[in-house]
Scaffold this active site. Structure first.
Site, PDB file in Angstrom:
ATOM      1  N   TYR A  52     107.507 -89.788  86.358  1.00 38.84           N
ATOM      2  CA  TYR A  52     107.361 -89.034  85.106  1.00 38.84           C
ATOM      3  C   TYR A  52     107.918 -87.633  85.332  1.00 38.84           C
ATOM      4  CZ  TYR A  52     104.377 -92.753  83.226  1.00 38.84           C
ATOM      5  OH  TYR A  52     103.898 -93.960  82.768  1.00 38.84           O
ATOM      6  N   GLU A  53     108.474 -87.031  84.279  1.00 40.87           N
ATOM      7  CA  GLU A  53     109.230 -85.795  84.460  1.00 40.87           C
ATOM      8  C   GLU A  53     108.354 -84.620  84.898  1.00 40.87           C
ATOM      9  OE1 GLU A  53     111.102 -85.414  80.690  1.00 40.87           O
ATOM     10  OE2 GLU A  53     109.369 -84.524  79.725  1.00 40.87           O
ATOM     11  N   SER A  54     107.046 -84.765  84.819  1.00 41.60           N
ATOM     12  CA  SER A  54     106.153 -83.719  85.307  1.00 41.60           C
ATOM     13  C   SER A  54     106.205 -83.599  86.826  1.00 41.60           C
ATOM     14  CB  SER A  54     104.719 -84.004  84.855  1.00 41.60           C
ATOM     15  OG  SER A  54     104.341 -85.316  85.213  1.00 41.60           O
ATOM     16  N   GLY A  55     106.895 -84.527  87.501  1.00 45.12           N
ATOM     17  CA  GLY A  55     107.066 -84.402  88.944  1.00 45.12           C
ATOM     18  C   GLY A  55     106.386 -85.484  89.755  1.00 45.12           C
TER      19      GLY A  55
ATOM     20  N   HIS B 104     115.176 -79.731  79.518  1.00 45.00           N
ATOM     21  CA  HIS B 104     114.250 -79.437  80.621  1.00 45.00           C
ATOM     22  C   HIS B 104     115.006 -79.057  81.888  1.00 45.00           C
ATOM     23  CE1 HIS B 104     110.709 -80.352  78.522  1.00 45.00           C
ATOM     24  NE2 HIS B 104     110.419 -81.559  78.969  1.00 45.00           N
TER      25      HIS B 104
END
Lengths: 267, 284
Positions: A52-55, B104
């Protein structure tokens, strides 16, 4: 198994989950992509790497997250990296096999708009925007898209090019220097679509059980192309449906959260 | 050298009208308590920077304090649209705002470039994307070695970075764990910073590779228990997903929004945050 009751939504999620394999490293968009990726993990692809792009890398949530950064994604991940590292080393570095996206508007060449309806400077509806999607679309080795079909969503001309699919078709990606394959699969509530190998126009290759060609055309704003050898998508199995419904139930309970009365309640 | 201040003193001495301010925290650790103090003090004409504007900028924009917003995803994650931001963009209510929109990847790179003291960030991005036609701050640059054309955006150098972290020690060293987002980059890129924390401890007990901001990189530290609510703090309390869902209705109506802000922000004080996370605690 075809006698089982299931919704078009469930068929969409399950058909999308079947497209993912154990060796895939999947950059997961929130919503329908997240459900499909986790059903794959809980059925035939237990070792799939979900990112997920949150890391969070290698995450395995018990319930579906509401956002791309819920705590459970971090709690269950192999490792959690910073957001700059996520986009630089992992996505731009070419380590993602499948980028899985949703869309507000989609055209016949799988270009995606999630930015505005109407003119950019004076929009009729201001949508959230691209987030990670512009680079997920160009840096993932392949892109899968999942969304429900409707005339509002499947349009002849998108209002804004948030994420580049196949542009005007053909070799447009290569012509602007993109080296990855781009969208190779679209899974909707009615059908499975793939781009034509030459023109790159999205073509229906499989109808979900009970869906007709007319149903498809009625929800799409351009004249739809169908494959010569049109298949029928196998209906969800009892096992697939159980996994999906259990996941949705765990998600419902998890999102109910606390029941304590307190100040600052917005409800 | 980090000073320990009351939140209202930190905000009044560090943030001024017209400043560019990055309130960072990627879903996790969003510094809501500081934004509410900014609203109470009526600090306006702000350029606000944030990858995911989220509820925190829906509130600042809805209160008319924002002149310009630099961002990459303006949604209510998992719920839908930001209705106050939409009203400002579509109807100029309560005022018009200027948008500078990125992806982003570009924002993350731009913070990193700011932290690294570079004037620009270079990345392979925006290929075929419409944003480069509407944002003059997206340009291209040719690699002098390979000849590859790459995207370039200016480094982000905010006047102030605002973050919420888990804890600080008595010297003012700060620990961030869990989803660390771009907070370290934002603080190092900014001229000044405010860090709110859940607690002050004798020993951070940080492992050797932990995300730590040394005390001499931070301007002010304020203890605000629950200060990220309705976002969350890893190991302290969970994300208040119901609040995010319910916000959609509050923000949908101008009058309801204004009365909610009056009651829960303008007439409230910083110490309500500890009450707001009651029942959301997680076992440490």
């Amino acid at each position: 198994m075809s006698t089982l009751d299931f919704t078009p939504d469930e068929m969409m999620t399950i058909a999308a989950s079947r497209a993912l394999g154990n060796d895939d490293v999947c950059f997961v968009g929130i919503g329908a992509p997240s459900a499909a990726c986790n059903v794959a993990r809980l059925t035939h692809a237990p070792d799939i790497t979900l990112i997920y792009e949150s890391g969070t890398i290698g995450t395995a949530p018990e319930a579906l997250p509401l956002s791309i950064g819920d705590g459970e994604l971090c709690d269950t991940a192999l490792t959690t990296v910073s957001v700059p590292e996520m986009f630089r080393y992992w996505l731009q570095g070419g380590r993602i096999s499948i980028g899985f996206l949703g869309a507000a508007q989609l055209d016949r060449f799988a270009n995606i708009n999630t930015t505005v309806i109407g003119d950019y400077d004076a929009p009729k509806t201001r949508l959230p925007g691209g987030g990670g999607a512009p680079e997920i679309a160009s840096s993932s080795q392949e892109v899968y898209i999942t969304m429900k079909q409707s005339k509002r969503g499947f349009v002849d001309k998108i209002d804004f090019f948030t994420s580049f699919g196949h542009g005007e078709g053909g070799d447009h990606r290569q012509r602007i220097g993109i080296k990855t394959k781009g969208p190779t699969l679209l899974i909707t509530d009615l059908a499975i679509w793939k781009p034509d190998p030459e023109t790159k126009e999205l073509t229906v290759v499989s109808l979900h059980p009970g869906v007709t060609k007319d149903d498809i055309q009625a929800t799409v704003g351009w004249t739809v192309k169908f494959a010569d050898k049109l298949e029928e998508t196998p209906a969800p199995t009892a096992d697939e449906l159980k996994v999906l419904r259990d996941l949705k139930e765990r998600t419902r309970i998890a999102h109910e959260g606390r029941k304590v009365e307190r100040k600052g309640e917005v409800a | 050298m980090a000073k320990f201040l009351e939140l209202k003193d930190a905000v009044s001495s560090i943030i001024s009208s017209g400043d560019s301010v990055a309130f960072e925290g990627f879903t996790h650790l969003i510094p809501h308590a500081v934004a509410h103090e900014v609203i109470r003090q009526g600090i306006d004409e702000l350029t606000v920077i944030r990858m995911t504007p989220d509820l925190i900028y829906d509130q600042l924009v809805g209160m008319g304090l924002v002149k310009k917003m630099i961002f990459s995803y303006a949604g209510n994650p998992g719920v839908g649209l930001l209705r106050r931001v939409r009203d400002a963009v579509e109807n100029s209510w309560p005022r018009s705002i200027e948008l500078e929109e990125h992806s982003h990847a570009a924002m993350a790179n731009a913070y990193e470039a700011g932290a690294a003291g570079l004037p620009l960030a270079v990345m392979r991005g925006y290929m075929g994307a419409g944003l480069k036609d509407v944002n003059p701050n997206i340009k291209s640059i040719t690699c002098p070695f390979s000849g590859e054309e790459l995207a370039a955006v200016p480094a982000l150098r905010p006047d102030v970075a605002v973050i919420h972290a888990l804890k600080a020690d008595r010297k003012g060293n700060v620990l961030i764990e869990g989803i660390v987002g771009v907070q370290k980059e934002a603080v190092l890129a900014a001229k000044r910073s405010i860090v709110t924390v859940e607690e002050i401890v004798d020993d951070l007990e940080a492992h050797p590779n932990a995300c730590v901001l040394p005390h001499w990189t931070v301007t002010a530290i304020c203890v605000v228990k629950g200060g990220a609510h309705p976002s969350y703090a890893q190991g302290y309390y969970g994300r208040d997903n119901n609040y995010y869902i319910a916000w959609d209705k509050v923000a949908a109506d101008r009058d309801r929004f204004q009365s909610w802000m009056q009651e829960n922000v303008v007439a409230a004080s910083t110490n309500v945050f500890s009450e707001r996370v009651e029942g959301l605690e997680v076992n440490q």
